[in-house]
Design a protein around this motif. Sequence first.
Motif, PDB file in Angstrom:
ATOM      1  N   CYS A 116       8.018  -4.943  53.461  1.00  0.00           N
ATOM      2  CA  CYS A 116       7.927  -4.138  54.255  1.00  0.00           C
ATOM      3  C   CYS A 116       9.462  -3.391  54.589  1.00  0.00           C
ATOM      4  N   SER A 117      10.378  -3.881  54.498  1.00  0.00           N
ATOM      5  CA  SER A 117      11.918  -3.543  55.015  1.00  0.00           C
ATOM      6  C   SER A 117      12.251  -2.529  53.893  1.00  0.00           C
ATOM      7  N   LEU A 118      11.538  -2.186  52.990  1.00  0.00           N
ATOM      8  CA  LEU A 118      11.825  -1.105  51.841  1.00  0.00           C
ATOM      9  C   LEU A 118      11.751   0.204  52.338  1.00  0.00           C
ATOM     10  N   ASN A 119      10.626   0.386  53.115  1.00  0.00           N
ATOM     11  CA  ASN A 119      10.454   1.617  53.720  1.00  0.00           C
ATOM     12  C   ASN A 119      10.044   1.320  55.370  1.00  0.00           C
ATOM     13  N   GLY A 120      10.590   0.651  55.926  1.00  0.00           N
ATOM     14  CA  GLY A 120      10.545   0.310  57.053  1.00  0.00           C
ATOM     15  C   GLY A 120      10.890  -0.875  57.766  1.00  0.00           C
ATOM     16  N   ASP A 121      10.443  -1.547  58.794  1.00  0.00           N
ATOM     17  CA  ASP A 121      11.044  -2.722  59.544  1.00  0.00           C
ATOM     18  C   ASP A 121      10.245  -3.999  58.831  1.00  0.00           C
ATOM     19  N   ALA A 122      10.834  -4.858  58.744  1.00  0.00           N
ATOM     20  CA  ALA A 122      10.511  -6.217  58.053  1.00  0.00           C
ATOM     21  C   ALA A 122       9.428  -6.927  59.056  1.00  0.00           C
ATOM     22  N   VAL A 123       8.516  -7.517  58.423  1.00  0.00           N
ATOM     23  CA  VAL A 123       7.565  -8.320  59.337  1.00  0.00           C
ATOM     24  C   VAL A 123       8.664  -9.260  60.032  1.00  0.00           C
ATOM     25  N   SER A 124       8.151  -9.637  61.310  1.00  0.00           N
ATOM     26  CA  SER A 124       8.891 -10.367  62.229  1.00  0.00           C
ATOM     27  C   SER A 124       8.612 -12.169  61.996  1.00  0.00           C
ATOM     28  N   THR A 125       8.842 -12.349  60.624  1.00  0.00           N
ATOM     29  CA  THR A 125       8.207 -13.773  60.297  1.00  0.00           C
ATOM     30  C   THR A 125       9.247 -14.864  61.118  1.00  0.00           C
ATOM     31  N   LYS A 126      10.630 -14.603  61.398  1.00  0.00           N
ATOM     32  CA  LYS A 126      11.281 -15.666  62.203  1.00  0.00           C
ATOM     33  C   LYS A 126      10.517 -15.745  63.523  1.00  0.00           C
ATOM     34  N   GLU A 127      10.230 -14.912  64.287  1.00  0.00           N
ATOM     35  CA  GLU A 127       9.542 -15.046  65.495  1.00  0.00           C
ATOM     36  C   GLU A 127       8.025 -15.617  65.212  1.00  0.00           C
ATOM     37  N   ASN A 128       7.178 -15.311  64.453  1.00  0.00           N
ATOM     38  CA  ASN A 128       6.051 -15.850  63.941  1.00  0.00           C
ATOM     39  C   ASN A 128       6.143 -17.222  63.703  1.00  0.00           C
ATOM     40  N   GLU A 129       7.225 -17.557  63.251  1.00  0.00           N
ATOM     41  CA  GLU A 129       7.737 -19.181  62.947  1.00  0.00           C
ATOM     42  C   GLU A 129       7.770 -19.808  64.250  1.00  0.00           C
ATOM     43  N   ARG A 130       8.429 -19.242  65.413  1.00  0.00           N
ATOM     44  CA  ARG A 130       8.955 -19.768  66.505  1.00  0.00           C
ATOM     45  C   ARG A 130       7.480 -19.919  67.212  1.00  0.00           C
ATOM     46  N   ALA A 131       6.694 -18.910  67.076  1.00  0.00           N
ATOM     47  CA  ALA A 131       5.502 -18.884  67.929  1.00  0.00           C
ATOM     48  C   ALA A 131       4.709 -20.283  67.432  1.00  0.00           C
ATOM     49  N   VAL A 132       4.547 -20.389  66.071  1.00  0.00           N
ATOM     50  CA  VAL A 132       3.787 -21.400  65.258  1.00  0.00           C
ATOM     51  C   VAL A 132       4.343 -22.838  65.824  1.00  0.00           C
ATOM     52  N   ILE A 133       5.540 -23.180  65.876  1.00  0.00           N
ATOM     53  CA  ILE A 133       6.178 -24.457  66.417  1.00  0.00           C
ATOM     54  C   ILE A 133       6.288 -24.703  67.873  1.00  0.00           C
ATOM     55  N   GLU A 134       6.342 -23.693  68.503  1.00  0.00           N
ATOM     56  CA  GLU A 134       6.162 -24.066  69.993  1.00  0.00           C
ATOM     57  C   GLU A 134       4.822 -24.170  70.388  1.00  0.00           C
ATOM     58  N   LYS A 135       3.724 -23.429  69.865  1.00  0.00           N
ATOM     59  CA  LYS A 135       2.401 -23.478  70.172  1.00  0.00           C
ATOM     60  C   LYS A 135       1.840 -25.000  69.581  1.00  0.00           C
ATOM     61  N   ALA A 136       2.614 -25.554  68.580  1.00  0.00           N
ATOM     62  CA  ALA A 136       2.024 -26.848  67.932  1.00  0.00           C
ATOM     63  C   ALA A 136       2.811 -27.708  69.047  1.00  0.00           C
ATOM     64  N   PHE A 137       4.103 -27.676  69.672  1.00  0.00           N
ATOM     65  CA  PHE A 137       4.380 -28.765  70.586  1.00  0.00           C
ATOM     66  C   PHE A 137       3.651 -28.758  71.651  1.00  0.00           C
ATOM     67  N   GLN A 138       3.366 -27.513  72.288  1.00  0.00           N
ATOM     68  CA  GLN A 138       2.478 -27.116  73.546  1.00  0.00           C
ATOM     69  C   GLN A 138       1.137 -27.984  73.401  1.00  0.00           C
ATOM     70  N   GLU A 139       0.589 -27.730  72.156  1.00  0.00           N
ATOM     71  CA  GLU A 139      -0.810 -28.558  72.029  1.00  0.00           C
ATOM     72  C   GLU A 139      -0.730 -30.075  71.684  1.00  0.00           C
ATOM     73  N   GLY A 140       0.480 -30.370  71.522  1.00  0.00           N
ATOM     74  CA  GLY A 140       0.526 -31.875  71.298  1.00  0.00           C
ATOM     75  C   GLY A 140       0.146 -32.199  69.769  1.00  0.00           C
ATOM     76  N   TRP A 141       0.354 -31.126  68.860  1.00  0.00           N
ATOM     77  CA  TRP A 141       0.066 -31.359  67.318  1.00  0.00           C
ATOM     78  C   TRP A 141       1.228 -31.873  66.694  1.00  0.00           C
ATOM     79  N   VAL A 142       2.684 -31.759  67.335  1.00  0.00           N
ATOM     80  CA  VAL A 142       3.617 -32.443  66.690  1.00  0.00           C
ATOM     81  C   VAL A 142       3.859 -34.007  67.189  1.00  0.00           C
ATOM     82  N   THR A 143       3.384 -34.846  66.648  1.00  0.00           N
ATOM     83  CA  THR A 143       3.365 -36.260  67.185  1.00  0.00           C
ATOM     84  C   THR A 143       4.302 -37.000  66.186  1.00  0.00           C
TER      85      THR A 143
END
Length: 493
Positions: A116-143
């Motif tokens: 996507c960064s070839l002709n625009g802005d990259a996908v916000s993968t870093k923040e997607n990753e943060r949302a995933v792991i923080e959701k996991a901690f919030q829901e108790g999936w990280v045990t």
Amino acid sequence: MGKPTGFLEYERETAPAETPKQRIGHFREFRTPLNLEKQQRQGARCMACGVPFCQYGQMIGGMVSGCPLHNLVPEMNDLVYTGNWKEAYMRLSKTHCFPEFTSRVCPALCEAACTCSLNGDAVSTKENERAVIEKAFQEGWVTPQPPKVRTGKKVAVVGSGPAGLAAAMLLNRRGHEVTVFERSDRVGGLLRYGIPNMKLEKSVLDRRIHLLEEEGVRFQTGVDVGRDKKAAELLKEYDRVLLACGASNPRDLKLPGRDAAGIYFAVDFLGQVTKALLDSDFKNPPYALAKGKQVLVIGGGDTGNDCVATAIRLGAKSVVQLEMMPQPPQSRAESNPWPEWPRVLKTDYGQEEAIAVFGKDPRVYQTTVTEFLKDKKGHVSKAKLVHLEPKKDEATGRVQMVPVEGSEQVVGADLVLIAAGFLGSEKYVTDAFGLELDNRTNVKTREPYQTSVGRVFAAGDMRRGQSLIVWAIREGEEAARAVDQSLMGYTNL
């Protein structure tokens, strides 16, 4: 893939940050994550490329393109888009030990290689990753995941930075008894004392360490291997030793006046600030270190930027950051095409804050120090600078930065922070084990991660030299597999 037309329909949106003048009043993280609905739209922007360089993690043009951990980026982004958060966490966990760390401090090599960064802005993968792991901690999936069976093998890991923690996690889950030795008073290494709290709050680190303890990893702090504890003792008590001590030998400046008081290595300064904050529960920031002072930061990298931000929070009168090299271009040069890492101008959070507070960018390019001047009490008070210009060495063909005659100037400097990089592992550690080094004073290993001494392995910055946290985690994971193979004759890590 995510939504086939998502990258056309949705603009890149990232977590909003407090204004520079707001956030310099505290040492907390200052970005507010997007809500999950908005974050899912960001996942929809992923194109699911036929060749996803975002997860490639190999060298192109002399630099790494994509994630060294080979995170399955398009798959995770698709799961974010569809709202399958638990599956996204499970997918991310296949390759990554500590996404809560990299999603805060990694420079996002995945995004630099995004199509996507070839002709625009990259996908916000870093923040997607943060949302995933923080959701996991919030829901108790990280045990905690303690092993069901122990092997009876004992492994000592020296150093509790990202490489050491990653190796300890995997070796413990394999069933080996793992003890991590840390010379500081708290666990975390670089994550604890090398990265300011506003980039990585230490509660995030403590959360993971508590999980490792529940899984069975043992931590011994205040133990300096090579001094407090002999190498021979470790080799006698443990079946294998993994050294993950980091590239903790800072590059010094051998200049006139270097012995003046008020000149610190950047990592020592940052560590001192963090320790004072933690010891006082953030009630007593060490303002005396920088308040009312003219601060000179030598080094234009991430650590130098962290020094700028920290000095501003401590009430510096002014901040100047020196960079020997020329200012990078605003956009990619023809010689730096995608998907290479973009060698372009980046204004980080510390520089943004300096611009807001002092009205100008703190960076001064093509400039270095030639001498430090002291006051009557032996404290640094000024620095002599000289402008540099690139010149090609006819004998070697290499371009070098050389002083420009007549460009000398003197600037005020009550506090000097040297952020000029690191020269490799510390000598007393490598001497204690009798390790062979390469020509950059990094520990020399033969694949896989085995040092010149039997039963002793090395990983992370100590082996590869100063690098990124994401590389340290990869090295820790791979070294764990090597140690396991050595112990068991096979590995299922």
